[in-house]
Design an enzyme around this catalytic site. Structure first.
Site, PDB file in Angstrom:
ATOM      1  N   ASN A   6     -23.667 -33.435 -74.532  1.00 30.02           N
ATOM      2  CA  ASN A   6     -24.195 -34.789 -74.374  1.00 30.02           C
ATOM      3  C   ASN A   6     -23.067 -35.666 -73.828  1.00 30.02           C
ATOM      4  OD1 ASN A   6     -25.348 -37.293 -74.594  1.00 30.02           O
ATOM      5  ND2 ASN A   6     -25.453 -37.303 -76.843  1.00 30.02           N
ATOM      6  N   LYS A   8     -23.233 -38.678 -72.979  1.00 31.60           N
ATOM      7  CA  LYS A   8     -23.424 -40.094 -73.342  1.00 31.60           C
ATOM      8  C   LYS A   8     -23.144 -40.962 -72.106  1.00 31.60           C
ATOM      9  CE  LYS A   8     -22.427 -38.975 -78.078  1.00 31.60           C
ATOM     10  NZ  LYS A   8     -22.119 -39.451 -79.408  1.00 31.60           N
ATOM     11  N   HIS A  91     -31.959 -39.714 -80.014  1.00 33.52           N
ATOM     12  CA  HIS A  91     -30.561 -39.657 -80.454  1.00 33.52           C
ATOM     13  C   HIS A  91     -30.306 -40.860 -81.366  1.00 33.52           C
ATOM     14  CE1 HIS A  91     -26.215 -39.845 -80.436  1.00 33.52           C
ATOM     15  NE2 HIS A  91     -26.216 -38.583 -80.072  1.00 33.52           N
ATOM     16  N   GLU A 163     -28.328 -33.757 -86.469  1.00 32.74           N
ATOM     17  CA  GLU A 163     -27.063 -34.479 -86.336  1.00 32.74           C
ATOM     18  C   GLU A 163     -26.947 -35.512 -87.456  1.00 32.74           C
ATOM     19  OE1 GLU A 163     -25.399 -34.593 -82.087  1.00 32.74           O
ATOM     20  OE2 GLU A 163     -27.036 -36.006 -82.108  1.00 32.74           O
ATOM     21  N   GLY A 230     -20.789 -33.771 -78.228  1.00 32.90           N
ATOM     22  CA  GLY A 230     -20.572 -35.031 -77.522  1.00 32.90           C
ATOM     23  C   GLY A 230     -19.160 -35.098 -76.972  1.00 32.90           C
ATOM     24  N   GLY A 231     -18.297 -35.843 -77.651  1.00 32.57           N
ATOM     25  CA  GLY A 231     -16.937 -36.113 -77.185  1.00 32.57           C
ATOM     26  C   GLY A 231     -16.169 -34.899 -76.670  1.00 32.57           C
TER      27      GLY A 231
HETATM   28  P1  PGA Z   1     -19.923 -35.954 -81.094  1.00 36.57           P
HETATM   29  O1  PGA Z   1     -21.376 -36.425 -80.594  1.00 36.57           O
HETATM   30  O2  PGA Z   1     -19.816 -34.478 -80.806  1.00 36.57           O
HETATM   31  O3  PGA Z   1     -18.959 -36.766 -80.270  1.00 36.57           O
HETATM   32  O4  PGA Z   1     -19.838 -36.244 -82.536  1.00 36.57           O
HETATM   33  C1  PGA Z   1     -22.498 -35.634 -80.786  1.00 36.57           C
HETATM   34  C2  PGA Z   1     -23.711 -36.399 -80.345  1.00 36.57           C
HETATM   35  O5  PGA Z   1     -23.785 -37.610 -80.587  1.00 36.57           O
HETATM   36  O6  PGA Z   1     -24.638 -35.842 -79.745  1.00 36.57           O
END
Ligand code: PGA
Length: 248
Positions: A6, A8, A91, A163, A230-231
């Site tokens: 993701n 974002k 999300h 999540e 995500g990150g």
């Molecule tokens: P994260 O994000 O891996 O940065 O915690 C996951 C997401 O929000 O899908």
């Protein structure tokens, strides 16, 4: 195994191209299903760069309406035509920042399915809900409201992303046992609402602070079918490390 990235609100089309120049040539070494959920503006370049590979392109949201008076929105039909095959729905950042309610999410899912898109439905509890033992109820409510009116055969095109909201972007993750427990709750909800085989076959991924260091441990969870990242997907070497760790 599904590995869903993701992005974002990160990377311009040019940055996406540079990123994919590093990822695409190596993608044939991996046997996971890799899905990159890109910002709308990077979808065209993403689609072009991944042509002929097994990498799939996803979007991060869609409008529940088909077309017309919705300035600034993108429909499922538009995404499909742009070459998108997956779309994130619900999300937690969309639920909280953009006030998406379960009625709208249900409509979004129906519109995505109608347009031949695979849905990644995100669900998860807040820390306060976890601490007051409400996780099961939250997961049940979020899933049932989102999937209301769907036929069992449509679940083939649904992935549920568990999540925990407090684990997203926080560096905090769950123990493998807790991930399996939540996945078990989700399978039970699907079993009760659809059938035992639907509960067994529903695709579930875990997301929330998965990175190249903890992915080996997290991917030991037995009741999930993949990860939503995500990150840690934004840096090529970290994403490649995650892919090689989970390449079984
Ligand atoms: P994260 O994000 O891996 O940065 O915690 C996951 C997401 O929000 O899908």
């Amino acid at each position: 195994m599904k590995i869903i990235a993701n992005f974002k609100m990160n990377k311009t089309p040019f940055e996406t191209k540079e990123y994919l120049m590093n990822i695409v040539p190596k993608s044939k070494d991996f046997n996971q299903e890799i899905i990159l959920c890109l910002p709308y503006t990077s979808i065209a370049i993403g689609k072009f760069m991944t042509e002929g590979t097994s990498i799939k392109i996803g979007a991060q949201n869609l409008c529940e309406e088909e077309e017309g008076h919705s300035t600034g929105e993108i429909s499922g039909r538009m995404l499909k035509d742009a070459g998108v095959s997956y779309v994130l729905v619900g999300h937690s950042e969309r639920r909280s920042k953009f006030k998406e309610n379960s009625k709208a999410l249900n409509k979004k899912i129906k519109s995505a399915l109608k347009n031949g898109l695979n849905v990644i439905l995100c669900v998860g509890e807040t820390l306060a809900e976890r601490n007051t033992l409400k996780t099961s109820q939250v997961l049940k409510d979020e899933i049932e409201e989102a999937l209301k009116g769907l036929y069992e055969n449509e679940l083939e095109n649904i992935t549920i992303a568990y999540e925990p909201i407090w684990a997203i972007g926080s560096g905090k993750t769950l123990a493998v046992k807790e991930i399996d427990m939540a996945a078990g709750i989700i399978r039970k909800v699907i079993t009760n609402d659809f059938s035992p085989s639907a509960g067994e076959n529903i695709s579930i991924v875990y997301g929330g602070s998965v990175n190249s260091k903890n992915v080996g441990q997290i991917s030991k969870a037995k009741k999930i079918n993949g990860l939503l990242i995500g990150g840690a997907c934004l840096d090529e070497s970290s994403f490649l490390q995650i892919l090689s760790t989970t390449n079984h």
